[in-house]
Design a protein around this motif. Structure first.
Motif, PDB file in Angstrom:
ATOM      1  N   GLY A 120       0.816  -1.206   0.000  1.00  0.00           N
ATOM      2  CA  GLY A 120       0.000   0.000   0.000  1.00  0.00           C
ATOM      3  C   GLY A 120       0.850   1.255   0.000  1.00  0.00           C
ATOM      4  O   GLY A 120       2.088   1.185   0.006  1.00  0.00           O
ATOM      5  N   PRO A 121       0.210   2.436   0.033  1.00  0.00           N
ATOM      6  CA  PRO A 121       0.942   3.709  -0.073  1.00  0.00           C
ATOM      7  C   PRO A 121       1.966   3.943   1.035  1.00  0.00           C
ATOM      8  O   PRO A 121       3.032   4.509   0.783  1.00  0.00           O
ATOM      9  CB  PRO A 121      -0.170   4.760  -0.035  1.00  0.00           C
ATOM     10  CG  PRO A 121      -1.345   4.072   0.587  1.00  0.00           C
ATOM     11  CD  PRO A 121      -1.234   2.640   0.169  1.00  0.00           C
ATOM     12  N   GLN A 150      -7.094  -1.930  -4.648  1.00  0.00           N
ATOM     13  CA  GLN A 150      -5.857  -2.676  -4.378  1.00  0.00           C
ATOM     14  C   GLN A 150      -5.972  -3.444  -3.058  1.00  0.00           C
ATOM     15  O   GLN A 150      -5.602  -4.616  -2.965  1.00  0.00           O
ATOM     16  CB  GLN A 150      -4.663  -1.712  -4.315  1.00  0.00           C
ATOM     17  CG  GLN A 150      -4.292  -1.061  -5.637  1.00  0.00           C
ATOM     18  CD  GLN A 150      -3.605  -2.021  -6.587  1.00  0.00           C
ATOM     19  OE1 GLN A 150      -2.908  -2.946  -6.164  1.00  0.00           O
ATOM     20  NE2 GLN A 150      -3.808  -1.835  -7.873  1.00  0.00           N
ATOM     21  N   ALA A 151      -6.493  -2.757  -2.027  1.00  0.00           N
ATOM     22  CA  ALA A 151      -6.637  -3.387  -0.708  1.00  0.00           C
ATOM     23  C   ALA A 151      -7.653  -4.523  -0.761  1.00  0.00           C
ATOM     24  O   ALA A 151      -7.450  -5.587  -0.165  1.00  0.00           O
ATOM     25  CB  ALA A 151      -7.059  -2.345   0.327  1.00  0.00           C
ATOM     26  N   HIS A 152      -8.744  -4.297  -1.486  1.00  0.00           N
ATOM     27  CA  HIS A 152      -9.779  -5.327  -1.593  1.00  0.00           C
ATOM     28  C   HIS A 152      -9.267  -6.552  -2.333  1.00  0.00           C
ATOM     29  O   HIS A 152      -9.526  -7.695  -1.938  1.00  0.00           O
ATOM     30  CB  HIS A 152     -11.014  -4.765  -2.295  1.00  0.00           C
ATOM     31  CG  HIS A 152     -12.138  -5.744  -2.385  1.00  0.00           C
ATOM     32  ND1 HIS A 152     -12.443  -6.426  -3.536  1.00  0.00           N
ATOM     33  CD2 HIS A 152     -13.028  -6.182  -1.442  1.00  0.00           C
ATOM     34  CE1 HIS A 152     -13.462  -7.233  -3.309  1.00  0.00           C
ATOM     35  NE2 HIS A 152     -13.844  -7.105  -2.053  1.00  0.00           N
ATOM     36  N   LYS A 172      -8.080  -9.273  12.390  1.00  0.00           N
ATOM     37  CA  LYS A 172      -6.972  -9.961  11.732  1.00  0.00           C
ATOM     38  C   LYS A 172      -6.746  -9.402  10.325  1.00  0.00           C
ATOM     39  O   LYS A 172      -5.610  -9.171   9.902  1.00  0.00           O
ATOM     40  CB  LYS A 172      -7.270 -11.458  11.672  1.00  0.00           C
ATOM     41  CG  LYS A 172      -6.114 -12.317  11.202  1.00  0.00           C
ATOM     42  CD  LYS A 172      -6.489 -13.778  11.294  1.00  0.00           C
ATOM     43  CE  LYS A 172      -5.332 -14.673  10.860  1.00  0.00           C
ATOM     44  NZ  LYS A 172      -5.698 -16.112  10.942  1.00  0.00           N
ATOM     45  N   GLN A 173      -7.846  -9.170   9.618  1.00  0.00           N
ATOM     46  CA  GLN A 173      -7.755  -8.629   8.263  1.00  0.00           C
ATOM     47  C   GLN A 173      -7.228  -7.195   8.278  1.00  0.00           C
ATOM     48  O   GLN A 173      -6.427  -6.805   7.421  1.00  0.00           O
ATOM     49  CB  GLN A 173      -9.129  -8.688   7.586  1.00  0.00           C
ATOM     50  CG  GLN A 173      -9.611 -10.111   7.324  1.00  0.00           C
ATOM     51  CD  GLN A 173     -11.011 -10.167   6.741  1.00  0.00           C
ATOM     52  OE1 GLN A 173     -11.628  -9.137   6.468  1.00  0.00           O
ATOM     53  NE2 GLN A 173     -11.529 -11.374   6.544  1.00  0.00           N
ATOM     54  N   ILE A 174      -7.658  -6.436   9.265  1.00  0.00           N
ATOM     55  CA  ILE A 174      -7.188  -5.056   9.394  1.00  0.00           C
ATOM     56  C   ILE A 174      -5.682  -5.028   9.637  1.00  0.00           C
ATOM     57  O   ILE A 174      -4.945  -4.258   9.003  1.00  0.00           O
ATOM     58  CB  ILE A 174      -7.931  -4.324  10.535  1.00  0.00           C
ATOM     59  CG1 ILE A 174      -9.384  -4.073  10.134  1.00  0.00           C
ATOM     60  CG2 ILE A 174      -7.247  -3.003  10.885  1.00  0.00           C
ATOM     61  CD1 ILE A 174     -10.259  -3.558  11.268  1.00  0.00           C
ATOM     62  N   ARG A 175      -5.204  -5.854  10.563  1.00  0.00           N
ATOM     63  CA  ARG A 175      -3.766  -5.897  10.861  1.00  0.00           C
ATOM     64  C   ARG A 175      -2.959  -6.290   9.624  1.00  0.00           C
ATOM     65  O   ARG A 175      -1.888  -5.743   9.366  1.00  0.00           O
ATOM     66  CB  ARG A 175      -3.494  -6.863  12.007  1.00  0.00           C
ATOM     67  CG  ARG A 175      -3.914  -6.351  13.379  1.00  0.00           C
ATOM     68  CD  ARG A 175      -3.292  -7.178  14.491  1.00  0.00           C
ATOM     69  NE  ARG A 175      -3.694  -8.588  14.403  1.00  0.00           N
ATOM     70  CZ  ARG A 175      -4.761  -9.098  14.995  1.00  0.00           C
ATOM     71  NH1 ARG A 175      -5.573  -8.303  15.700  1.00  0.00           N
ATOM     72  NH2 ARG A 175      -5.046 -10.389  14.895  1.00  0.00           N
ATOM     73  N   TYR A 179      -0.258  -3.835   7.872  1.00  0.00           N
ATOM     74  CA  TYR A 179       1.130  -4.259   7.704  1.00  0.00           C
ATOM     75  C   TYR A 179       1.573  -4.077   6.248  1.00  0.00           C
ATOM     76  O   TYR A 179       2.726  -3.731   5.972  1.00  0.00           O
ATOM     77  CB  TYR A 179       1.282  -5.724   8.120  1.00  0.00           C
ATOM     78  CG  TYR A 179       2.656  -6.277   7.837  1.00  0.00           C
ATOM     79  CD1 TYR A 179       3.750  -5.934   8.631  1.00  0.00           C
ATOM     80  CD2 TYR A 179       2.862  -7.146   6.758  1.00  0.00           C
ATOM     81  CE1 TYR A 179       5.010  -6.438   8.362  1.00  0.00           C
ATOM     82  CE2 TYR A 179       4.123  -7.651   6.486  1.00  0.00           C
ATOM     83  CZ  TYR A 179       5.189  -7.296   7.292  1.00  0.00           C
ATOM     84  OH  TYR A 179       6.442  -7.784   7.014  1.00  0.00           O
ATOM     85  N   ARG A 180       0.641  -4.291   5.320  1.00  0.00           N
ATOM     86  CA  ARG A 180       0.952  -4.114   3.899  1.00  0.00           C
ATOM     87  C   ARG A 180       1.032  -2.643   3.498  1.00  0.00           C
ATOM     88  O   ARG A 180       1.409  -2.321   2.387  1.00  0.00           O
ATOM     89  CB  ARG A 180      -0.098  -4.828   3.041  1.00  0.00           C
ATOM     90  CG  ARG A 180       0.003  -6.343   3.040  1.00  0.00           C
ATOM     91  CD  ARG A 180       1.372  -6.807   2.562  1.00  0.00           C
ATOM     92  NE  ARG A 180       1.467  -8.239   2.405  1.00  0.00           N
ATOM     93  CZ  ARG A 180       1.473  -8.857   1.224  1.00  0.00           C
ATOM     94  NH1 ARG A 180       1.400  -8.172   0.114  1.00  0.00           N
ATOM     95  NH2 ARG A 180       1.592 -10.170   1.170  1.00  0.00           N
TER      96      ARG A 180
END
Length: 200
Positions: A120-121, A150-152, A172-175, A179-180
């Motif tokens: 990600g950015p 991109q995130a999706h 979990k998905q948020i973390r 991290y990305r």
């Protein structure tokens, strides 16, 4: 007396040949170590002499043919082998002016590479900083990217298309997306939207 009570005469010629053969590998090993040490000393001496003029220019071109470097990184790399830092700076400025070296090109390549890796950015900006590149070089490129999509896409690849309502799964998905390197607004939209919603 019987001759058997006396030790036989030593065969000095045979002993000499035997011990010479046994010690040969050890001597050879010492010779190899000595040669390696000498080679290392010669290489160190060569580096300590420092490159100048045509030799420095040739090394700079050879370096750039193998990999693209930012201006700062190229200066630091060349200074490891050059005699004069000021000469290196002047050379790199000349190479940049002639477009053999380009921070713009390196920045664009970095962005493309990071996106291919699903970054990600925030992670992209970090990668640019690590290469001593100004993010303003690619600010328009970063703005043109649909970070929600991109995130999706990354979320679907990792967790599937189902929108989870379980708090632990969501966390979990948020973390994972944080991290990305994705921003929170893009993350929340990515984990709460179905694939069809991005087409609307």
């Amino acid at each position: 007396m019987s001759a058997s009570k006396f030790p036989k005469m030593l065969n000095y010629a045979a002993l000499k040949q035997q011990f010479s053969a046994e010690s040969a590998p050890e001597i050879a090993q010492h010779d190899t170590h000595d040669q390696q040490a000498l080679s290392f000393e010669q290489e160190s001496e060569k580096k300590s002499q420092g490159l100048t003029g045509t030799r420095l220019r040739s090394y700079a071109f050879a370096t750039l043919t193998r990999k693209e470097y930012s201006k700062v990184d190229l200066i630091e790399k060349l200074c490891l082998y050059a005699a004069d830092r000021n000469e290196v700076i002047a050379l790199v400025e000349e190479l940049a002016h002639e477009n053999y070296q380009s921070d713009q090109r390196v920045a664009e390549m970095t962005v493309r590479s990071q996106i291919r890796q699903g970054k990600g950015p925030n992670r992209i900006k970090m990668a640019l900083r690590n290469k001593h590149l100004d993010k303003s070089l690619v600010s328009e490129d970063l703005q043109d990217i649909d970070w929600y999509a991109q995130a999706h896409q990354l979320k679907v690849k990792k967790y599937g298309t189902e929108v989870s309502h379980d708090p632990k799964t969501k966390a979990k998905q948020i973390r994972f997306l944080q991290y990305r390197g994705f921003e929170m607004d893009a993350i929340m939209k990515a984990i709460n939207k179905k694939t069809d919603d991005f087409d609307k």
